[in-house]
Design a protein around this motif. Structure first.
Motif, PDB file in Angstrom:
ATOM      1  N   LEU A 128       0.784  -1.057   0.069  1.00 15.04           N
ATOM      2  CA  LEU A 128      -0.052   0.159   0.012  1.00 15.04           C
ATOM      3  C   LEU A 128       0.912   1.183  -0.043  1.00 15.04           C
ATOM      4  O   LEU A 128       1.785   1.237   0.658  1.00 15.04           O
ATOM      5  N   PRO A 129       0.349   2.347  -0.724  1.00 20.11           N
ATOM      6  CA  PRO A 129       1.125   3.650  -0.637  1.00 20.11           C
ATOM      7  C   PRO A 129       1.504   4.180   0.708  1.00 20.11           C
ATOM      8  O   PRO A 129       0.582   4.177   1.534  1.00 20.11           O
ATOM      9  N   GLU A 130       2.566   4.762   0.765  1.00 17.24           N
ATOM     10  CA  GLU A 130       3.041   5.419   1.840  1.00 17.24           C
ATOM     11  C   GLU A 130       3.944   6.753   1.505  1.00 17.24           C
ATOM     12  O   GLU A 130       4.488   6.680   0.464  1.00 17.24           O
ATOM     13  N   ARG A 131       3.670   7.733   2.454  1.00 19.16           N
ATOM     14  CA  ARG A 131       4.543   8.956   2.139  1.00 19.16           C
ATOM     15  C   ARG A 131       6.039   8.442   2.372  1.00 19.16           C
ATOM     16  O   ARG A 131       6.397   7.746   3.185  1.00 19.16           O
ATOM     17  N   THR A 132       6.793   9.033   1.338  1.00 25.58           N
ATOM     18  CA  THR A 132       8.401   8.775   1.534  1.00 25.58           C
ATOM     19  C   THR A 132       9.262  10.052   1.230  1.00 25.58           C
ATOM     20  O   THR A 132       8.826  10.718   0.156  1.00 25.58           O
ATOM     21  N   GLY A 133      10.240  10.213   2.046  1.00 24.59           N
ATOM     22  CA  GLY A 133      11.156  11.364   1.882  1.00 24.59           C
ATOM     23  C   GLY A 133      10.715  12.724   1.691  1.00 24.59           C
ATOM     24  O   GLY A 133       9.328  12.755   2.354  1.00 24.59           O
ATOM     25  N   GLU A 134      11.207  13.806   1.375  1.00 24.58           N
ATOM     26  CA  GLU A 134      10.748  15.068   1.593  1.00 24.58           C
ATOM     27  C   GLU A 134      10.052  15.698   0.207  1.00 24.58           C
ATOM     28  O   GLU A 134      10.269  15.063  -0.957  1.00 24.58           O
ATOM     29  N   SER A 158       3.806  16.296  -3.174  1.00 21.58           N
ATOM     30  CA  SER A 158       4.017  15.160  -2.296  1.00 21.58           C
ATOM     31  C   SER A 158       4.780  14.257  -2.782  1.00 21.58           C
ATOM     32  O   SER A 158       4.845  14.044  -3.969  1.00 21.58           O
ATOM     33  N   ARG A 159       5.361  13.324  -1.805  1.00 22.68           N
ATOM     34  CA  ARG A 159       6.114  12.382  -2.413  1.00 22.68           C
ATOM     35  C   ARG A 159       5.586  10.738  -1.764  1.00 22.68           C
ATOM     36  O   ARG A 159       5.698  10.568  -0.670  1.00 22.68           O
ATOM     37  N   TRP A 160       5.511   9.873  -2.688  1.00 15.10           N
ATOM     38  CA  TRP A 160       4.574   8.633  -2.067  1.00 15.10           C
ATOM     39  C   TRP A 160       5.331   7.585  -2.945  1.00 15.10           C
ATOM     40  O   TRP A 160       5.957   7.720  -4.165  1.00 15.10           O
ATOM     41  N   SER A 161       5.198   6.443  -2.204  1.00 12.37           N
ATOM     42  CA  SER A 161       5.919   5.309  -3.040  1.00 12.37           C
ATOM     43  C   SER A 161       4.846   3.968  -2.726  1.00 12.37           C
ATOM     44  O   SER A 161       4.371   3.665  -1.634  1.00 12.37           O
ATOM     45  N   GLU A 225       8.934  11.045 -21.237  1.00 18.13           N
ATOM     46  CA  GLU A 225       7.508  11.066 -20.833  1.00 18.13           C
ATOM     47  C   GLU A 225       6.861   9.685 -21.094  1.00 18.13           C
ATOM     48  O   GLU A 225       7.204   9.013 -22.124  1.00 18.13           O
ATOM     49  N   ASP A 226       5.991   9.200 -20.047  1.00 20.09           N
ATOM     50  CA  ASP A 226       5.513   8.061 -20.200  1.00 20.09           C
ATOM     51  C   ASP A 226       3.862   8.040 -20.405  1.00 20.09           C
ATOM     52  O   ASP A 226       3.337   9.003 -19.906  1.00 20.09           O
ATOM     53  N   PRO A 227       3.589   7.093 -21.277  1.00 17.39           N
ATOM     54  CA  PRO A 227       1.938   7.374 -21.623  1.00 17.39           C
ATOM     55  C   PRO A 227       1.028   6.708 -20.567  1.00 17.39           C
ATOM     56  O   PRO A 227      -0.038   7.079 -20.555  1.00 17.39           O
ATOM     57  N   ALA A 228       1.730   5.855 -19.797  1.00 22.81           N
ATOM     58  CA  ALA A 228       0.769   5.315 -18.802  1.00 22.81           C
ATOM     59  C   ALA A 228       1.686   4.638 -17.578  1.00 22.81           C
ATOM     60  O   ALA A 228       2.379   3.860 -18.068  1.00 22.81           O
ATOM     61  N   THR A 229       1.454   5.006 -16.358  1.00 28.49           N
ATOM     62  CA  THR A 229       2.320   4.857 -15.288  1.00 28.49           C
ATOM     63  C   THR A 229       1.605   4.031 -14.283  1.00 28.49           C
ATOM     64  O   THR A 229       1.116   4.739 -13.384  1.00 28.49           O
ATOM     65  N   GLY A 230       1.648   2.859 -14.402  1.00 32.58           N
ATOM     66  CA  GLY A 230       0.767   2.028 -13.289  1.00 32.58           C
ATOM     67  C   GLY A 230       1.531   2.047 -11.926  1.00 32.58           C
ATOM     68  O   GLY A 230       0.629   2.298 -10.739  1.00 32.58           O
ATOM     69  N   ALA A 231       2.483   2.054 -11.672  1.00 31.76           N
ATOM     70  CA  ALA A 231       3.286   2.484 -10.417  1.00 31.76           C
ATOM     71  C   ALA A 231       2.860   3.520  -9.812  1.00 31.76           C
ATOM     72  O   ALA A 231       2.845   3.594  -8.663  1.00 31.76           O
ATOM     73  N   ALA A 232       2.908   4.655 -10.640  1.00 32.63           N
ATOM     74  CA  ALA A 232       2.810   6.120  -9.889  1.00 32.63           C
ATOM     75  C   ALA A 232       1.015   6.029  -9.754  1.00 32.63           C
ATOM     76  O   ALA A 232       0.756   6.504  -8.783  1.00 32.63           O
ATOM     77  N   ALA A 233       0.466   5.366 -10.768  1.00 29.27           N
ATOM     78  CA  ALA A 233      -1.064   5.299 -10.345  1.00 29.27           C
ATOM     79  C   ALA A 233      -1.352   4.580  -8.878  1.00 29.27           C
ATOM     80  O   ALA A 233      -2.297   4.821  -7.992  1.00 29.27           O
ATOM     81  N   ALA A 234      -0.484   3.638  -8.683  1.00 31.12           N
ATOM     82  CA  ALA A 234      -0.771   3.007  -7.388  1.00 31.12           C
ATOM     83  C   ALA A 234      -0.418   3.583  -6.249  1.00 31.12           C
ATOM     84  O   ALA A 234      -1.003   3.686  -5.231  1.00 31.12           O
ATOM     85  N   ALA A 235       0.641   4.627  -6.262  1.00 29.69           N
ATOM     86  CA  ALA A 235       0.975   5.401  -5.177  1.00 29.69           C
ATOM     87  C   ALA A 235       0.046   6.600  -5.120  1.00 29.69           C
ATOM     88  O   ALA A 235      -0.228   7.089  -4.169  1.00 29.69           O
TER      89      ALA A 235
END
Length: 297
Positions: A128-134, A158-161, A225-235
């Motif tokens: 599950l996503p969590e905040r990470t870093g600054e 914000s920064r999430w992973s 540039e990425d046309p679709a980013t599932g890992a980013a959508a997850a975060a």
């Protein structure tokens, strides 16, 4: 050695849209340097290498590479590979589950082959996503994305992973997000704690029925540039929780991406909220086979 590969377009039902993906089958025996070289040769956002799983109950082990680096987890490679394996298994199976081993851990997928060459898949986030870093400031983000301060809108960066750390930057409207572009300060601003992966989003959409419009830049990973980013959508599920405060129950959001590139993509983000907390999230979409061949490696 002659190895079969397949390319697919992911997060779309239509060829030559969505996010292209190369999948190299029967990849056992390849060294990391070999896989990185092959990923550079394909020069797509990601290339997947399918190997024998460590746990024979699972369908396959995946290694995922951009042209510049290996990733522990990525969404469009997971969806695309799941659809391909589903099509290879036979499209008369109906919806069924399979588990893919990725560096981030086992990823449980539901896949349905709709025909010999296309289908749908979704997967449960292994983390599950969590905040990470600054986070960066509004002023830093605007300058690094060639925007004005007041074009960073309805929230703060914000920064999430959920496996891959991503900077999320809210943008005021479709006009501003369409003009965004990495500036000279992009890597120094967003790359302080690792690779600079930046996901821009706004609440206005190009197509009705969608919920967010997004763009993603990661030039340091070889992805301008990425046309679709599932890992980013997850975060991004973490961003939605923090900003939209969805009520308990099941929620579904459609994120459109790639429209500025002429490769429209639709990513489905599912979220389960219980007791005011995110307890489960899924990423899903369609994929279609584009080409099939062999590579000497």
């Amino acid at each position: 050695m002659r190895r079969r590969f397949v390319t697919l377009d992911v997060f779309t039902k239509t060829r030559f849209a969505g996010n292209p993906l190369a999948v190299v089958l029967e990849s056992d025996g390849l060294e990391k340097a070999d896989m990185q070289a092959i990923a550079r040769e394909f020069n797509l956002a990601e290339t997947v290498f399918v190997m024998t799983p460590a746990d024979q109950r699972n369908r396959a082990m995946l290694r995922i590479f951009t042209p510049a680096a290996e990733l522990p987890f990525a969404g469009h490679p997971t969806v695309g590979t799941a659809v391909l394996l589903g099509c290879m298994s036979g499209y008369n199976l109906g919806a069924h589950e399979l588990v893919l081993e990725e560096t981030v851990g086992p990823v449980r997928c539901t896949v349905e082959a709709i025909g010999r060459e296309h289908g749908r898949a979704s997967f449960v986030l292994p983390r599950l996503p969590e905040r990470t870093g600054e986070s960066v400031t509004v002023q830093e983000a605007a300058a690094a994305l060639s925007l004005k301060d007041d074009e960073i809108g309805f929230g703060v960066p914000s920064r999430w992973s959920a496996g891959v750390p991503v900077h999320f930057v809210p943008v005021r409207d479709l006009d501003a997000i369409g003009r965004a572009s990495p500036a000279a300060s992009f890597e120094s601003v967003f790359g302080r704690e690792g690779r600079a992966v930046v996901y821009l989003y706004c609440g206005a959409t190009t197509e009705p029925g969608h919920h967010f419009h997004a763009r993603m830049f990661a030039p340091g990973l070889g992805i301008r540039e990425d046309p679709a980013t599932g890992a980013a959508a997850a975060a991004f599920a973490g961003v939605v929780m923090e900003t939209a405060h969805p009520v308990d129950g099941e929620h579904r959001f459609v994120i459109e991406q790639g429209y500025e590139m002429g490769r429209p993509s639709q990513i489905e983000l599912g979220m389960t909220i219980e007791g005011g907390a995110l307890t489960r999230a899924t990423i899903g979409g369609g994929a279609i086979i584009v080409s099939d061949g062999h590579i000497e490696a």
